[in-house]
Design an enzyme around this catalytic site. Structure first.
Site, PDB file in Angstrom:
ATOM      1  N   ALA B  12       0.801  -1.234   0.000  1.00 34.57           N
ATOM      2  CA  ALA B  12       0.000   0.000   0.000  1.00 34.57           C
ATOM      3  C   ALA B  12       0.832   1.281   0.000  1.00 34.57           C
ATOM      4  O   ALA B  12       0.675   2.142  -0.875  1.00 34.57           O
ATOM      5  CB  ALA B  12      -0.948  -0.010   1.201  1.00 34.57           C
ATOM      6  N   ALA B  13       1.742   1.418   0.956  1.00 37.86           N
ATOM      7  CA  ALA B  13       2.504   2.660   1.061  1.00 37.86           C
ATOM      8  C   ALA B  13       3.416   2.835  -0.152  1.00 37.86           C
ATOM      9  O   ALA B  13       3.456   3.896  -0.775  1.00 37.86           O
ATOM     10  CB  ALA B  13       3.317   2.675   2.362  1.00 37.86           C
ATOM     11  N   GLU B  34      10.390  -5.158  -4.684  1.00 44.29           N
ATOM     12  CA  GLU B  34       9.494  -5.964  -3.841  1.00 44.29           C
ATOM     13  C   GLU B  34      10.081  -7.366  -3.759  1.00 44.29           C
ATOM     14  O   GLU B  34      10.324  -7.990  -4.795  1.00 44.29           O
ATOM     15  CB  GLU B  34       8.089  -5.981  -4.456  1.00 44.29           C
ATOM     16  CG  GLU B  34       7.154  -7.064  -3.941  1.00 44.29           C
ATOM     17  CD  GLU B  34       6.968  -7.032  -2.423  1.00 44.29           C
ATOM     18  OE1 GLU B  34       6.763  -5.930  -1.867  1.00 44.29           O
ATOM     19  OE2 GLU B  34       7.045  -8.118  -1.792  1.00 44.29           O
ATOM     20  N   CYS B  44      -6.085  -7.207   4.126  1.00 45.30           N
ATOM     21  CA  CYS B  44      -7.298  -7.142   4.946  1.00 45.30           C
ATOM     22  C   CYS B  44      -8.399  -8.057   4.410  1.00 45.30           C
ATOM     23  O   CYS B  44      -9.335  -8.390   5.127  1.00 45.30           O
ATOM     24  CB  CYS B  44      -7.852  -5.720   4.981  1.00 45.30           C
ATOM     25  SG  CYS B  44      -6.615  -4.467   5.243  1.00 45.30           S
ATOM     26  N   ARG B  72       1.517   3.029 -15.672  1.00 46.76           N
ATOM     27  CA  ARG B  72       1.992   4.073 -14.755  1.00 46.76           C
ATOM     28  C   ARG B  72       3.503   4.302 -14.862  1.00 46.76           C
ATOM     29  O   ARG B  72       4.053   5.130 -14.155  1.00 46.76           O
ATOM     30  CB  ARG B  72       1.598   3.721 -13.311  1.00 46.76           C
ATOM     31  CG  ARG B  72       0.102   3.525 -13.175  1.00 46.76           C
ATOM     32  CD  ARG B  72      -0.367   3.493 -11.740  1.00 46.76           C
ATOM     33  NE  ARG B  72      -1.801   3.196 -11.700  1.00 46.76           N
ATOM     34  CZ  ARG B  72      -2.529   3.158 -10.591  1.00 46.76           C
ATOM     35  NH1 ARG B  72      -1.955   3.389  -9.415  1.00 46.76           N
ATOM     36  NH2 ARG B  72      -3.818   2.880 -10.636  1.00 46.76           N
ATOM     37  N   VAL B  82      15.829  -5.723  -0.993  1.00 46.47           N
ATOM     38  CA  VAL B  82      16.846  -4.754  -0.596  1.00 46.47           C
ATOM     39  C   VAL B  82      17.452  -5.237   0.723  1.00 46.47           C
ATOM     40  O   VAL B  82      16.727  -5.445   1.701  1.00 46.47           O
ATOM     41  CB  VAL B  82      16.237  -3.347  -0.458  1.00 46.47           C
ATOM     42  CG1 VAL B  82      17.251  -2.374   0.138  1.00 46.47           C
ATOM     43  CG2 VAL B  82      15.759  -2.840  -1.814  1.00 46.47           C
ATOM     44  N   ASP B 292       3.209   0.143   7.355  1.00 42.44           N
ATOM     45  CA  ASP B 292       3.244  -0.688   8.557  1.00 42.44           C
ATOM     46  C   ASP B 292       4.608  -0.706   9.242  1.00 42.44           C
ATOM     47  O   ASP B 292       4.712  -1.148  10.388  1.00 42.44           O
ATOM     48  CB  ASP B 292       2.838  -2.127   8.216  1.00 42.44           C
ATOM     49  CG  ASP B 292       1.363  -2.256   7.893  1.00 42.44           C
ATOM     50  OD1 ASP B 292       0.668  -1.223   7.901  1.00 42.44           O
ATOM     51  OD2 ASP B 292       0.914  -3.386   7.631  1.00 42.44           O
ATOM     52  N   LYS B 372     -25.868   2.117  26.292  1.00 43.43           N
ATOM     53  CA  LYS B 372     -26.476   1.312  25.237  1.00 43.43           C
ATOM     54  C   LYS B 372     -27.596   2.135  24.620  1.00 43.43           C
ATOM     55  O   LYS B 372     -28.352   2.775  25.354  1.00 43.43           O
ATOM     56  CB  LYS B 372     -27.081   0.033  25.812  1.00 43.43           C
ATOM     57  CG  LYS B 372     -26.172  -1.173  25.730  1.00 43.43           C
ATOM     58  CD  LYS B 372     -26.941  -2.403  26.201  1.00 43.43           C
ATOM     59  CE  LYS B 372     -26.023  -3.445  26.789  1.00 43.43           C
ATOM     60  NZ  LYS B 372     -25.253  -4.203  25.788  1.00 43.43           N
ATOM     61  N   TYR B 437     -31.099  12.013  11.470  1.00 44.42           N
ATOM     62  CA  TYR B 437     -32.082  11.157  12.117  1.00 44.42           C
ATOM     63  C   TYR B 437     -33.191  10.781  11.146  1.00 44.42           C
ATOM     64  O   TYR B 437     -33.749  11.629  10.461  1.00 44.42           O
ATOM     65  CB  TYR B 437     -32.728  11.846  13.324  1.00 44.42           C
ATOM     66  CG  TYR B 437     -34.055  11.231  13.723  1.00 44.42           C
ATOM     67  CD1 TYR B 437     -34.089   9.907  14.158  1.00 44.42           C
ATOM     68  CD2 TYR B 437     -35.243  11.924  13.603  1.00 44.42           C
ATOM     69  CE1 TYR B 437     -35.311   9.310  14.482  1.00 44.42           C
ATOM     70  CE2 TYR B 437     -36.461  11.336  13.932  1.00 44.42           C
ATOM     71  CZ  TYR B 437     -36.489  10.028  14.364  1.00 44.42           C
ATOM     72  OH  TYR B 437     -37.682   9.445  14.667  1.00 44.42           O
TER      73      TYR B 437
END
Lengths: 460, 460
Positions: B12-13, B34, B44, B72, B82, B292, B372, B437
C-alpha cells in the site's frame, strides 16, 4: 411561591422542555397545554405505521401522557388550546373543555409546531384527499387502506387501489414507499424538475431512477392544477393531463405555526418561523420558542433558517428546560440541516449548504464535485455504489455541505460531514481525517475522503 | 538527468507513493523493489478469501503489477530484496534473481511493512501451524481447508475439522469467522482477560458473548504454553490443559519490519517502528518511511504511535509521492487509530485514546462512560442495541476516544467521533452536533449524542 413555566404544545420541543425543567427544579410548576390528544409522539414514524411495519399507533409515543403527569409531575392538559398571549401581562388565554381562562406565567415556551401546507387547489376539500402530519391523520389513513371507511362515491374501488402523491419531498417519498408496500399503484407529482429539492440534483437523479425501478409513476416538472371528483376524489389534473387516482396525499411541505406568536407581536422571521436568539428566546426574554415553529441558526452561514426536524426540536426544548429550570442560560445549538430519509431501498442524506445560490447568498464562492465510490472493498461481495456530492468555498476551501445516496453506508456517513461542518473544517482537513476501514464496510479511502480529494483538486 | 526515487516494498505505502510521484513528475525514475511476487494487495481481505466469500486471490489485488509497469511507467521489480541501505552514499544493495547489485537513489522510501509475530512456543515449527499476513499464506491455508495438502501425520483428519486460534485480536477473530464459515470447530486462546484489547473491556464483553453464541470455544486469560504433535500439530497446551486441534493459527500481532532501517542507523522509535517527522522523513531528509513499518502521530496525544493500518499506509505513501514528485513538502497526516472489524454479525469499532493508562501517560485525567442505545427508532422494527463507550479528559472536557459495538450502524458511526477528535472537540461540542435522524437509522438523539450527554454529566 415557585415559578410557573407554561408551555404551549406537547410534542418534542414542549415535552423535552417540560421534563428537563422539572428535573432541574422539582419545585417549578410546569403546565403544558396541548390542543390535541397526543403528546410526545414520533410523527416521523407515521409512514411506517401506515405501511404496516408498526402495528400500534401508541408505539409511536415516546413517553405516554400518564408518565408525564404521574412520574414527571408535569401538569399536562390535553384538549387545551392557547388562543392568545399577553407578553406584558405575562399570561396566556386558554380554551379548554370547560371554557376559557387566563393562565399567568413566569416563563413561556411557544412550541406550537408546524402544519402541513394545504395548497389552494380546486378540489382540495374533496373526500379522499389527505395530508399526513399528525397521529390522527395517520390512523385515519391506515384505516382507509384497511377498508375501514366506506367511500361515499360508489365509483371508487374500495379499499383504494391507487394513490396520487403531490410533492416529492420527504413525506411524499416515504409515503410512496408505504403505499407501495400496501400494494397500491403509486404516482408522484413534483412541480420542480427533481424530487428531494434539499438534496440536490445529483442525488435526486439516483433516487428518481430507483423510484421508477420500484414502479412509482414519477411526474417531474409537473404542476398539479386541480383535483377531480364530485364528492370523493377520482383523479388529478396535472401538466395538462388527467390521471385517475382513488386517493390523493398532499405532501408539499409544512408551515411554522407562528400565528399565535405573531398576534402577540413576537417577531417572526423571513422564513415564517419565530425568530429566536442563541438561547431560544424571542424578543421577550421570558418568552421562548422551539421546535418546528421556530428558526434555528445555520452553523455554516450563521443565518437564521427554518428546518423543522426532530433533533432540533428535542435539543432546543431540552436547552430551554435547562435554562428555565436550572437558571443558567443554555444555548440551543446551531444546526447543519442534517437529514436522512429512506426511500425504498435507498438511504438519502444531506447536511449543510449544498445549493450554489444559497451559498452565494451567504457570501461564498461554491464549488461542488460529485463522485461515486463503493460501499465495501472492491473485492468484498454485496457492495453497492454511494454517490457523494461535496460543496466547498473556492477561496477558503471551507467545507459547506454534502449530499449522499446509496443502498448502505449513507445514513451514518453523512454525520462525518456534519461533524466537519460544526468544526469549520476545510476540504483539506476532511481529506486528512483518519476514518475507519474494513473490507465489509468500505474501501480503504472512505468515500468521504475520496470526495474531498477530488473536490480539492478543483479548488487548486 | 532526472531524479531516481527508490522504494523498498510494493504494497500500500510503496505503490501509493510510486503512483503519486509519477503522476506529479512523469520524468522521475521510480524504481520499486518488492521481495515477493505480489504488489498492492489487500491483506485485509484474506479472511474473506479463506472463508470462501472471495473466489480468486487476484481479486485482492488493487492494481496489478502490469498496470504499474505499463500504464503508470513504474519500474517495478518483484523478487528483488533490498538488503542494505547506505544513506551517505545514497544507494541500496539489492538481491535479485540475477544476483546482487547497488542501486543509487536521490530519494528513498522504506515501505517494508510488518510481519506476523511468531512467538517462541515449543512446537511453533510443526506442520499445521500457520500465521496469516500475506497472500501466499492465505492461498496455502485455503488450499488446506479445501483438502489440497495431505497431512503428513496420519492421525489428523483431513481436511482439518478443528482449529485453535492463538490471539483474540483482529486477525484472530476475523479468522474465527472464516474458519467457522468453513465448518470447522473453532477455539480461540487469548492470554489477556479480554479479546480485542484496543477496543476496551465493555466492547470486548459484547464481542465475547457473541463469539460464544457462534459456538466459538473461547479461552480468555489463558496463556498458550506449547503446541503438541510429532510432525504435524495435534493440539495445544494452554492454561495447564491440552486441547486437540487439527491446525493452529497464530495471530498475536505484527512487528514493524524495521531491521533494514535500523542497520542503516535510521532511527527506530520505542514502538519498534521507524521514527518519522510530519512529512514521513527519517533523520535523513532524503530517506522516507511509510506504512506498517513506520510510526505515525496520534492526533489526540501528539505522540508517535505504531498502528499499522491500511489507510495510514496509503495516505502516507501518497503524501510522500507528492513530496518527492511534486516538490512541496506534504504532510502525511496524524492518525486517530480509527479501526473497525467485523466479528461474525457484529461491527466493532474504536478511535482515539480509550485506555485510561494510555490517557494518563499523555497527561489527561480520563473519565469514561458506557451507554447502550438502539440502532433504530424504538418503534421501528429490526433494531439492535449499540454499546458506546466515550472517554474524555475531566478538566478540559476534551474528547479522547470511543469504542462501539453493535449489529448495525457502528462502522460509519465511529467516524463521527474520529472527526470530532481531529477537530479537538470537547464532549459538549459533540453533544451539540446536528447529526442525522430517521426512524430506520437511529433514535432522534443519535447514540453518539446520548453518550456525550451522559459523559458530560460525569464531568460536571
Amino acid at each position: 411561591m415557585s415559578d410557573t413555566f407554561v408551555i404551549v404544545g406537547g410534542d418534542a420541543a414542549g415535552m423535552s422542555a417540560a421534563s428537563k425543567a422539572k428535573r432541574e427544579d422539582p419545585d417549578l410548576d410546569v403546565i403544558v397545554f396541548e390542543k390535541g390528544e397526543w403528546v410526545s409522539y414520533g410523527a416521523c414514524g407515521l409512514p411506517y405505521y401506515v405501511k404496516g411495519e408498526i402495528e400500534d399507533i401508541e408505539d409511536l409515543v415516546a413517553v405516554p401522557a400518564e408518565e408525564f403527569r404521574e412520574e414527571r409531575d408535569v401538569d399536562l392538559r390535553t384538549h387545551h388550546e392557547v388562543t392568545g398571549i399577553d407578553p406584558d401581562g405575562k399570561s396566556v388565554t386558554v380554551e379548554g373543555p370547560d371554557g376559557s381562562f387566563e393562565q399567568p406565567y413566569d416563563e413561556l415556551l411557544i412550541a406550537t409546531g408546524a402544519s402541513a401546507i394545504v395548497p389552494p387547489f380546486d378540489g382540495i376539500d374533496l373526500d379522499g384527499v389527505y395530508t399526513m402530519h399528525s397521529l390522527p391523520e395517520g390512523e385515519r389513513l391506515k384505516g382507509i387502506l384497511g377498508g375501514e371507511e366506506t367511500h361515499p362515491d360508489a365509483e371508487i374501488s374500495h379499499p383504494p387501489e391507487s394513490v396520487a402523491i403531490v410533492g416529492g419531498g420527504y413525506i411524499g417519498l416515504e409515503m410512496a414507499e408505504a403505499f407501495s408496500g400496501r400494494g397500491l399503484d403509486v404516482s408522484v407529482f413534483e412541480m420542480l424538475p427533481h424530487v428531494l429539492q434539499p438534496f440536490g440534483t445529483d442525488v435526486a437523479e439516483v433516487v428518481e431512477d430507483h423510484l421508477r425501478e420500484q414502479e412509482v409513476d414519477l411526474h417531474l416538472d409537473t404542476a398539479v392544477e386541480r383535483f377531480v371528483g364530485d364528492d370523493h376524489v377520482t383523479g388529478i389534473e396535472a401538466g395538462g393531463e388527467t390521471f385517475d387516482a382513488d386517493m390523493v396525499l398532499v405532501g408539499v411541505g409544512v408551515d411554522a405555526n407562528s400565528d399565535l406568536a405573531a398576534d402577540a407581536e413576537v417577531d417572526v422571521g423571513e422564513t415564517g418561523a419565530i425568530a429566536t436568539d442563541e438561547y431560544g428566546r424571542t424578543k421577550y426574554e421570558d418568552v421562548f420558542a422551539a421546535g418546528d415553529c421556530a428558526e434555528a441558526t445555520n452553523v455554516v452561514t450563521g443565518d437564521p433558517t427554518h428546518v423543522p426536524l426532530a433533533l432540533t426540536a428535542n435539543r432546543a426544548g431540552r436547552a430551554i428546560g435547562q435554562t428555565v429550570g436550572g437558571g443558567d442560560l443554555t444555548e440551543v445549538g446551531d444546526i447543519a440541516g442534517t437529514a436522512v430519509v429512506k426511500v425504498f431501498d435507498l438511504e438519502v442524506a444531506r447536511t449543510g449548504v449544498i445549493h450554489h445560490d444559497e451559498a452565494e447568498e451567504a457570501g461564498f464562492d461554491p464549488v461542488s464535485k460529485t463522485i461515486k465510490a463503493p460501499s465495501r472493498a472492491h473485492y468484498y461481495p454485496g457492495g453497492s455504489p454511494i454517490t457523494i456530492r461535496l460543496t466547498a468555498d473556492r477561496e477558503s476551501g471551507k467545507l459547506l455541505g454534502a449530499s449522499m445516496v446509496g443502498e448502505e453506508g449513507v445514513a451514518n456517513r453523512i454525520d462525518t460531514v456534519a461533524t466537519a461542518l460544526h468544526a469549520g473544517m476545510t476540504v483539506e482537513d476532511v481529506e486528512y481525517l483518519d476514518l475507519s476501514y474494513a473490507p465489509p464496510f468500505g474501501p480503504t479511502w472512505d468515500p468521504v475522503l475520496t470526495a474531498a480529494k477530488v473536490l480539492r483538486g478543483q479548488l487548486d
